[in-house]
Enzyme design. Sequence first.
Site, PDB file in Angstrom:
ATOM      1  N   LYS A   1       0.830  -1.214   0.000  1.00 47.85           N
ATOM      2  CA  LYS A   1       0.000   0.000   0.000  1.00 47.85           C
ATOM      3  C   LYS A   1       0.865   1.264   0.000  1.00 47.85           C
ATOM      4  CE  LYS A   1      -1.974  -1.150   3.914  1.00 47.85           C
ATOM      5  NZ  LYS A   1      -1.264  -2.413   4.184  1.00 47.85           N
TER       6      LYS A   1
ATOM      7  N   ARG B   1      11.713  -4.878   5.253  1.00 44.49           N
ATOM      8  CA  ARG B   1      11.357  -3.489   4.930  1.00 44.49           C
ATOM      9  C   ARG B   1      12.238  -2.488   5.676  1.00 44.49           C
ATOM     10  NH1 ARG B   1       5.222  -1.647   5.346  1.00 44.49           N
ATOM     11  NH2 ARG B   1       5.314  -2.515   7.454  1.00 44.49           N
TER      12      ARG B   1
ATOM     13  N   ARG C   1      -9.792   0.731   8.420  1.00 43.17           N
ATOM     14  CA  ARG C   1      -9.418  -0.624   8.814  1.00 43.17           C
ATOM     15  C   ARG C   1     -10.531  -1.328   9.565  1.00 43.17           C
ATOM     16  NH1 ARG C   1      -3.463   0.429   8.720  1.00 43.17           N
ATOM     17  NH2 ARG C   1      -2.352  -1.418   9.347  1.00 43.17           N
TER      18      ARG C   1
ATOM     19  N   ARG D   1      -0.747  -8.522  13.462  1.00 38.73           N
ATOM     20  CA  ARG D   1      -1.309  -7.552  12.505  1.00 38.73           C
ATOM     21  C   ARG D   1      -2.130  -8.253  11.436  1.00 38.73           C
ATOM     22  NH1 ARG D   1       4.269  -4.828  11.434  1.00 38.73           N
ATOM     23  NH2 ARG D   1       3.263  -3.835   9.665  1.00 38.73           N
TER      24      ARG D   1
ATOM     25  N   ARG E   1      11.090  -0.317  11.306  1.00 39.23           N
ATOM     26  CA  ARG E   1      10.025  -0.124  12.292  1.00 39.23           C
ATOM     27  C   ARG E   1      10.096  -1.153  13.406  1.00 39.23           C
ATOM     28  NH1 ARG E   1       4.768   0.363   8.530  1.00 39.23           N
ATOM     29  NH2 ARG E   1       3.941  -0.750  10.340  1.00 39.23           N
TER      30      ARG E   1
HETATM   31  P1  ADP Z   1       2.251  -1.771   3.248  1.00 37.69           P
HETATM   32  O1  ADP Z   1       2.224  -0.268   3.193  1.00 37.69           O
HETATM   33  O2  ADP Z   1       1.055  -2.399   2.578  1.00 37.69           O
HETATM   34  O3  ADP Z   1       2.453  -2.306   4.637  1.00 37.69           O
HETATM   35  P2  ADP Z   1       4.823  -1.522   1.826  1.00 37.69           P
HETATM   36  O4  ADP Z   1       4.468  -0.739   0.607  1.00 37.69           O
HETATM   37  O5  ADP Z   1       5.552  -0.822   2.900  1.00 37.69           O
HETATM   38  O6  ADP Z   1       3.504  -2.258   2.405  1.00 37.69           O
HETATM   39  O7  ADP Z   1       5.660  -2.806   1.342  1.00 37.69           O
HETATM   40  C1  ADP Z   1       6.229  -3.721   2.283  1.00 37.69           C
HETATM   41  C2  ADP Z   1       7.647  -4.105   1.834  1.00 37.69           C
HETATM   42  O8  ADP Z   1       7.572  -4.872   0.624  1.00 37.69           O
HETATM   43  C3  ADP Z   1       8.540  -2.916   1.511  1.00 37.69           C
HETATM   44  O9  ADP Z   1       9.856  -3.220   1.931  1.00 37.69           O
HETATM   45  C4  ADP Z   1       8.450  -2.786  -0.014  1.00 37.69           C
HETATM   46  O10 ADP Z   1       9.660  -2.257  -0.566  1.00 37.69           O
HETATM   47  C5  ADP Z   1       8.223  -4.212  -0.466  1.00 37.69           C
HETATM   48  N1  ADP Z   1       7.299  -4.304  -1.610  1.00 37.69           N
HETATM   49  C6  ADP Z   1       6.226  -3.506  -1.893  1.00 37.69           C
HETATM   50  N2  ADP Z   1       5.589  -3.913  -3.015  1.00 37.69           N
HETATM   51  C7  ADP Z   1       6.272  -5.014  -3.442  1.00 37.69           C
HETATM   52  C8  ADP Z   1       6.107  -5.914  -4.582  1.00 37.69           C
HETATM   53  N3  ADP Z   1       5.108  -5.755  -5.466  1.00 37.69           N
HETATM   54  N4  ADP Z   1       6.978  -6.919  -4.688  1.00 37.69           N
HETATM   55  C9  ADP Z   1       7.990  -7.086  -3.791  1.00 37.69           C
HETATM   56  N5  ADP Z   1       8.199  -6.296  -2.720  1.00 37.69           N
HETATM   57  C10 ADP Z   1       7.351  -5.267  -2.549  1.00 37.69           C
HETATM   58  P1  ADP Z   2       1.057  -1.854   7.787  1.00 38.19           P
HETATM   59  O1  ADP Z   2       2.451  -2.093   7.374  1.00 38.19           O
HETATM   60  O2  ADP Z   2       0.542  -2.922   8.680  1.00 38.19           O
HETATM   61  O3  ADP Z   2       0.134  -1.558   6.678  1.00 38.19           O
HETATM   62  P2  ADP Z   2       0.612   0.779   9.039  1.00 38.19           P
HETATM   63  O4  ADP Z   2       1.765   1.696   8.951  1.00 38.19           O
HETATM   64  O5  ADP Z   2      -0.575   1.065   8.194  1.00 38.19           O
HETATM   65  O6  ADP Z   2       1.154  -0.683   8.807  1.00 38.19           O
HETATM   66  O7  ADP Z   2       0.114   0.688  10.550  1.00 38.19           O
HETATM   67  C1  ADP Z   2       1.003   0.432  11.623  1.00 38.19           C
HETATM   68  C2  ADP Z   2       0.203   0.323  12.901  1.00 38.19           C
HETATM   69  O8  ADP Z   2      -0.452   1.572  13.165  1.00 38.19           O
HETATM   70  C3  ADP Z   2      -0.924  -0.709  12.885  1.00 38.19           C
HETATM   71  O9  ADP Z   2      -0.465  -2.006  13.242  1.00 38.19           O
HETATM   72  C4  ADP Z   2      -1.881  -0.125  13.933  1.00 38.19           C
HETATM   73  O10 ADP Z   2      -1.402  -0.352  15.255  1.00 38.19           O
HETATM   74  C5  ADP Z   2      -1.755   1.379  13.680  1.00 38.19           C
HETATM   75  N1  ADP Z   2      -2.729   1.846  12.676  1.00 38.19           N
HETATM   76  C6  ADP Z   2      -2.451   2.414  11.461  1.00 38.19           C
HETATM   77  N2  ADP Z   2      -3.577   2.750  10.807  1.00 38.19           N
HETATM   78  C7  ADP Z   2      -4.602   2.382  11.610  1.00 38.19           C
HETATM   79  C8  ADP Z   2      -6.019   2.445  11.492  1.00 38.19           C
HETATM   80  N3  ADP Z   2      -6.613   2.961  10.395  1.00 38.19           N
HETATM   81  N4  ADP Z   2      -6.762   1.980  12.531  1.00 38.19           N
HETATM   82  C9  ADP Z   2      -6.187   1.484  13.633  1.00 38.19           C
HETATM   83  N5  ADP Z   2      -4.864   1.369  13.807  1.00 38.19           N
HETATM   84  C10 ADP Z   2      -4.063   1.822  12.810  1.00 38.19           C
END
Ligand code: ADP
Ligand code: ADP
Length: 217
Positions: A14, A127, A88, A172, A161
């Site tokens: 995302k 990541r 969420r 999660r 993180r």
């Molecule tokens: P989210 O925001 O859904 O938690 P991220 O965009 O941070 O996910 O992606 C999680 C990890 O996977 C990051 O280290 C990112 O560089 C990597 N990543 C994201 N998209 C892809 C993909 N299509 N294929 C492989 N690795 C990916």
């Molecule tokens: P992810 O890599 O899981 O997509 P995020 O950066 O979106 O991670 O979220 C990290 C943490 O922040 C979550 O595990 C939760 O504790 C909190 N969080 C983020 N967005 C929300 C939301 N919309 N509602 C509740 N908790 C959230």
Amino acid sequence: MLNIILLGPPGAGKGTQAARLQANRGMIQLSTGDMLREAVAAGTPVGLKAKAIMERGELVSDAIVSALIGERLDASAGKGAIFDGFPRTGHQAEALEILLAQRGRKLDYVIELAVDEEALVTRITGRFTCAKCGAGYHDTFRPTKVEGVCDVCGSTEFKRRPDDNEQTVRTRMEEYRAKTAPILPYYERKGLVHRVDGMAGVDEVGAAIDAILDGGA
Ligand code: ADP
Ligand code: ADP
Ligand code: ZN
């Protein structure tokens, strides 16, 4: 002006795709995770409440995250918003609808990034981000071009993180399955959901999203 949600479990991509859309289309990324991490770093009352919850991998309260989105939403007026990590829960989905309606805006697409769960652990544990500009990387899938140097800003400082460890990721994922995945049918009934194969490469996923936003898919 499009308002879209990127929906998917932790590590689905995302943030990566939101950053791409922000760079390519001038849309604004609204990430509640980023907002909460800023609040934690700044030691605000919200940050103090959220810190331990985030470290456990549980969800922060609907009231807190909905208020954060409400505060930042106007920054995307006229540009379009990418909701990343919000909503969420069902309550958050309702809150978003009200916040948008109050501003004469509406949701255009909900893009579901479909991924298989075991891959997520590998994605999350590899990541890291640039400490200076926030650019996102992965040890294996998206390394920096020059080792130890950010492609975007040249910084040599990176961070990981505290919640990106295997144990927290499992929690999660459970939270996603129990509370977030159930909001998909609500959006499906409205005809808003488009599913993208999140297991494809970053550029392929980006192209699939572009095709949806440009009305082709
Ligand atoms: P989210 O925001 O859904 O938690 P991220 O965009 O941070 O996910 O992606 C999680 C990890 O996977 C990051 O280290 C990112 O560089 C990597 N990543 C994201 N998209 C892809 C993909 N299509 N294929 C492989 N690795 C990916
Ligand atoms: P992810 O890599 O899981 O997509 P995020 O950066 O979106 O991670 O979220 C990290 C943490 O922040 C979550 O595990 C939760 O504790 C909190 N969080 C983020 N967005 C929300 C939301 N919309 N509602 C509740 N908790 C959230
Ligand atoms: Zn950087």
